[in-house]
Design a protein around this motif. Structure first.
Motif, PDB file in Angstrom:
ATOM      1  N   GLY A   1       5.793 -27.432  20.251  1.00  9.82           N
ATOM      2  CA  GLY A   1       4.469 -27.909  19.967  1.00  9.82           C
ATOM      3  C   GLY A   1       3.424 -27.422  21.017  1.00  9.82           C
ATOM      4  N   THR A   2       2.237 -28.026  20.673  1.00 10.06           N
ATOM      5  CA  THR A   2       1.165 -27.625  21.991  1.00 10.06           C
ATOM      6  C   THR A   2       0.696 -28.824  22.481  1.00 10.06           C
ATOM      7  OG1 THR A   2      -1.016 -26.945  21.835  1.00 10.06           O
ATOM      8  CG2 THR A   2      -0.393 -27.887  19.898  1.00 10.06           C
ATOM      9  N   LEU A   3       0.637 -28.688  24.007  1.00  8.94           N
ATOM     10  CA  LEU A   3       0.150 -29.730  24.657  1.00  8.94           C
ATOM     11  C   LEU A   3      -1.123 -30.318  24.347  1.00  8.94           C
ATOM     12  CD1 LEU A   3       1.371 -28.423  28.146  1.00  8.94           C
ATOM     13  CD2 LEU A   3       2.765 -29.695  26.552  1.00  8.94           C
ATOM     14  N   SER A   4      -2.126 -29.597  23.798  1.00  8.98           N
ATOM     15  CA  SER A   4      -3.404 -30.004  23.492  1.00  8.98           C
ATOM     16  C   SER A   4      -3.175 -30.996  22.165  1.00  8.98           C
ATOM     17  CB  SER A   4      -4.201 -29.030  23.081  1.00  8.98           C
ATOM     18  OG  SER A   4      -3.779 -28.199  21.870  1.00  8.98           O
ATOM     19  N   HIS A   5      -2.053 -31.202  21.556  1.00  4.86           N
ATOM     20  CA  HIS A   5      -1.966 -32.161  20.423  1.00  4.86           C
ATOM     21  C   HIS A   5      -0.715 -32.679  20.517  1.00  4.86           C
ATOM     22  CE1 HIS A   5      -3.541 -33.705  16.526  1.00  4.86           C
ATOM     23  NE2 HIS A   5      -2.150 -33.360  16.035  1.00  4.86           N
ATOM     24  N   LEU A   6      -0.241 -33.595  21.152  1.00  7.29           N
ATOM     25  CA  LEU A   6       0.853 -34.218  21.599  1.00  7.29           C
ATOM     26  C   LEU A   6       1.402 -34.980  20.202  1.00  7.29           C
ATOM     27  CD1 LEU A   6       0.905 -34.966  25.067  1.00  7.29           C
ATOM     28  CD2 LEU A   6       1.936 -33.044  24.120  1.00  7.29           C
ATOM     29  N   PRO A   7       2.728 -34.854  19.917  1.00  4.73           N
ATOM     30  CA  PRO A   7       3.186 -35.798  18.857  1.00  4.73           C
ATOM     31  C   PRO A   7       3.703 -37.223  18.984  1.00  4.73           C
ATOM     32  CG  PRO A   7       4.764 -34.128  19.509  1.00  4.73           C
ATOM     33  CD  PRO A   7       3.882 -33.793  20.384  1.00  4.73           C
ATOM     34  N   PHE A   8       2.867 -37.819  20.120  1.00  7.77           N
ATOM     35  CA  PHE A   8       3.410 -39.112  20.402  1.00  7.77           C
ATOM     36  C   PHE A   8       2.082 -39.931  20.099  1.00  7.77           C
ATOM     37  CE2 PHE A   8       5.643 -36.384  23.564  1.00  7.77           C
ATOM     38  CZ  PHE A   8       6.718 -36.543  23.164  1.00  7.77           C
ATOM     39  N   ALA A   9       2.503 -41.416  20.062  1.00  8.40           N
ATOM     40  CA  ALA A   9       1.445 -42.375  19.786  1.00  8.40           C
ATOM     41  C   ALA A   9       0.817 -42.738  21.158  1.00  8.40           C
ATOM     42  CB  ALA A   9       2.314 -43.614  19.411  1.00  8.40           C
ATOM     43  N   ASP A  10      -0.262 -43.161  20.907  1.00 11.88           N
ATOM     44  CA  ASP A  10      -1.099 -43.750  22.235  1.00 11.88           C
ATOM     45  C   ASP A  10      -0.270 -44.585  23.190  1.00 11.88           C
ATOM     46  OD1 ASP A  10      -3.294 -42.311  21.062  1.00 11.88           O
ATOM     47  OD2 ASP A  10      -4.620 -44.123  20.811  1.00 11.88           O
TER      48      ASP A  10
ATOM     49  N   ASN B   1      -0.709 -37.183  12.068  1.00 16.85           N
ATOM     50  CA  ASN B   1      -0.355 -38.436  12.906  1.00 16.85           C
ATOM     51  C   ASN B   1       0.106 -39.590  12.488  1.00 16.85           C
ATOM     52  OD1 ASN B   1      -1.795 -36.856  15.250  1.00 16.85           O
ATOM     53  ND2 ASN B   1      -3.864 -37.562  14.507  1.00 16.85           N
ATOM     54  N   GLU B   2       0.729 -39.700  11.197  1.00 25.22           N
ATOM     55  CA  GLU B   2       1.473 -40.709  10.842  1.00 25.22           C
ATOM     56  C   GLU B   2       3.062 -40.749  11.532  1.00 25.22           C
ATOM     57  OE1 GLU B   2       0.804 -43.551   8.822  1.00 25.22           O
ATOM     58  OE2 GLU B   2      -1.340 -42.781   8.861  1.00 25.22           O
ATOM     59  N   ASN B   3       3.730 -41.682  11.909  1.00 25.60           N
ATOM     60  CA  ASN B   3       5.148 -41.713  12.345  1.00 25.60           C
ATOM     61  C   ASN B   3       6.105 -40.855  11.434  1.00 25.60           C
ATOM     62  OD1 ASN B   3       4.472 -43.624  14.292  1.00 25.60           O
ATOM     63  ND2 ASN B   3       4.721 -45.245  13.048  1.00 25.60           N
ATOM     64  N   LEU B   4       6.689 -40.091  12.325  1.00 23.39           N
ATOM     65  CA  LEU B   4       7.812 -39.469  11.667  1.00 23.39           C
ATOM     66  C   LEU B   4       9.257 -40.225  11.593  1.00 23.39           C
ATOM     67  CD1 LEU B   4       7.297 -35.784  13.127  1.00 23.39           C
ATOM     68  CD2 LEU B   4       7.195 -36.467  10.585  1.00 23.39           C
ATOM     69  N   SER B   5       9.832 -40.159  10.454  1.00 22.21           N
ATOM     70  CA  SER B   5      11.273 -40.733  10.840  1.00 22.21           C
ATOM     71  C   SER B   5      12.527 -39.649  10.408  1.00 22.21           C
ATOM     72  CB  SER B   5      11.579 -41.989   9.609  1.00 22.21           C
ATOM     73  OG  SER B   5      11.129 -41.530   8.218  1.00 22.21           O
ATOM     74  N   LEU B   6      13.361 -39.929  11.079  1.00 19.89           N
ATOM     75  CA  LEU B   6      14.458 -38.840  10.978  1.00 19.89           C
ATOM     76  C   LEU B   6      15.380 -39.271  10.033  1.00 19.89           C
ATOM     77  CD1 LEU B   6      15.703 -36.164  11.725  1.00 19.89           C
ATOM     78  CD2 LEU B   6      16.635 -37.335  13.861  1.00 19.89           C
ATOM     79  N   THR B   7      15.598 -38.680   8.947  1.00 20.06           N
ATOM     80  CA  THR B   7      16.864 -38.901   7.908  1.00 20.06           C
ATOM     81  C   THR B   7      17.667 -37.666   7.724  1.00 20.06           C
ATOM     82  OG1 THR B   7      15.358 -40.518   6.512  1.00 20.06           O
ATOM     83  CG2 THR B   7      17.258 -39.418   5.572  1.00 20.06           C
TER      84      THR B   7
ATOM     85  N   CYS C   1       3.636 -37.198  13.154  1.00 19.47           N
ATOM     86  CA  CYS C   1       3.382 -35.833  12.455  1.00 19.47           C
ATOM     87  C   CYS C   1       2.140 -35.183  13.069  1.00 19.47           C
ATOM     88  CB  CYS C   1       3.170 -36.330  10.886  1.00 19.47           C
ATOM     89  SG  CYS C   1       2.820 -34.867   9.882  1.00 19.47           S
ATOM     90  N   PRO C   2       2.356 -33.698  13.284  1.00 21.71           N
ATOM     91  CA  PRO C   2       1.395 -33.020  13.892  1.00 21.71           C
ATOM     92  C   PRO C   2       0.117 -32.788  13.063  1.00 21.71           C
ATOM     93  CG  PRO C   2       3.246 -31.591  13.459  1.00 21.71           C
ATOM     94  CD  PRO C   2       3.444 -33.076  13.161  1.00 21.71           C
ATOM     95  N   LEU C   3       0.227 -33.081  11.622  1.00 25.43           N
ATOM     96  CA  LEU C   3      -0.619 -32.719  10.321  1.00 25.43           C
ATOM     97  C   LEU C   3      -1.552 -34.041  10.079  1.00 25.43           C
ATOM     98  CD1 LEU C   3       1.511 -30.618   8.180  1.00 25.43           C
ATOM     99  CD2 LEU C   3       0.031 -29.934   9.683  1.00 25.43           C
TER     100      LEU C   3
END
Length: 272
Positions: A141-150, A16-22, A12-14
């Protein structure tokens, strides 16, 4: 990450918790929701991360680039990128194309064994990418805040896009790779010479990467021969030169039946 688009591992870009698709909605544990568009992409660019109403390339630039690339002028670059990927990458690990545009480079990496992601700040570009390349995962999205885990990405591709080492390093796995393509000295010099009185060669002395290990650096230079004005105008339209070109120059290019111009790329491969 699994080889299933429905389980794309976004954060989540807001919060940083995992997003799940339903269904067609991405949702995090804090109930932030992001709907998948009909084209298949998801917009993960919160309004507070925007610097303008419609950031990134506009539809005209995106369509010009797609038309130009579809005609094969950059095929030697594609061949080189794929050669490096096949030589160095663990091809089951996730691939991320940073600043993916309309997805032309992104989809080259897709196989039956991996997940491929493309992110761009331009909604116009991502919409075209997602509609055309259904087997890749695209998001705004923006490259300065990627929506991926470490440490979640095995290979990062950055072609003519901002290179943000700290954020790229954060999401890159240990012993993962970053491939960058930037203009070498004589890239499009003939086109630049029509627009600028004193057309300067690109400065390649600066390396934006400080902490990753450079394992390969090479230049790819060849001449592109054009035999119709549409391709020449598309090339101009997809570059920043378009904003500097006078009406006279544009009309001159439209009238050309033939034109030759150098493609000159600097290709660097880094390892974490």
């Amino acid at each position: 990450m699994t080889n299933n688009k429905a389980t794309a591992d976004y954060l989540c870009p807001l919060c940083n918790e995992n997003l799940s698709l339903t269904g067609k909605t991405y949702r995090c544990s804090n109930n932030h929701c992001f709907d998948e568009a009909k084209e298949g992409y998801v917009n993960l660019l919160p309004v507070q991360h925007k610097h303008s109403k419609a950031p990134g390339d506009n539809a005209e630039m995106v369509n010009a680039r797609r038309a130009f690339l579809d005609n094969g002028y950059y095929q030697p670059l594609i061949d080189k990128l794929m050669s490096l990927y096949q030589q160095y990458a663990e091809n089951t690990l996730p691939v991320f194309d940073a600043g993916c545009g309309e997805g032309f480079y992104t989809h080259q990496y897709k196989s039956d064994n991996n997940q491929v992601y493309g992110i761009d700040i331009s909604k116009s570009a991502v919409k075209i990418a997602a509609k055309r390349y259904k087997d890749c995962n695209f998001s705004v999205g923006t490259l300065s805040h990627l929506p991926f885990a470490d440490n979640s990405i095995g290979w990062i591709n950055s072609i003519y896009a901002p290179i943000l080492e700290n954020e790229f390093s954060r999401v890159l796995q240990h012993q993962g790779y970053l491939l960058t393509v930037t203009p070498a000295e004589k890239h499009l010099i003939e086109l630049k010479s029509l627009i600028y009185i004193d057309a300067k060669e690109h400065d390649t002395s600066k390396d934006p990467i400080e902490h990753l290990t450079l394992i390969s650096e090479e230049k790819l230079n060849y001449t592109m021969d054009f035999n119709n004005s549409d391709d020449i105008i598309n090339l101009l339209s997809m570059t920043p030169f378009a904003f500097k070109a006078s009406t006279q120059v544009i009309e001159e290019l439209k009238s050309k039946q033939s034109f030759s111009c150098q493609a000159d790329f600097l290709i660097r491969l880094y390892k974490k």
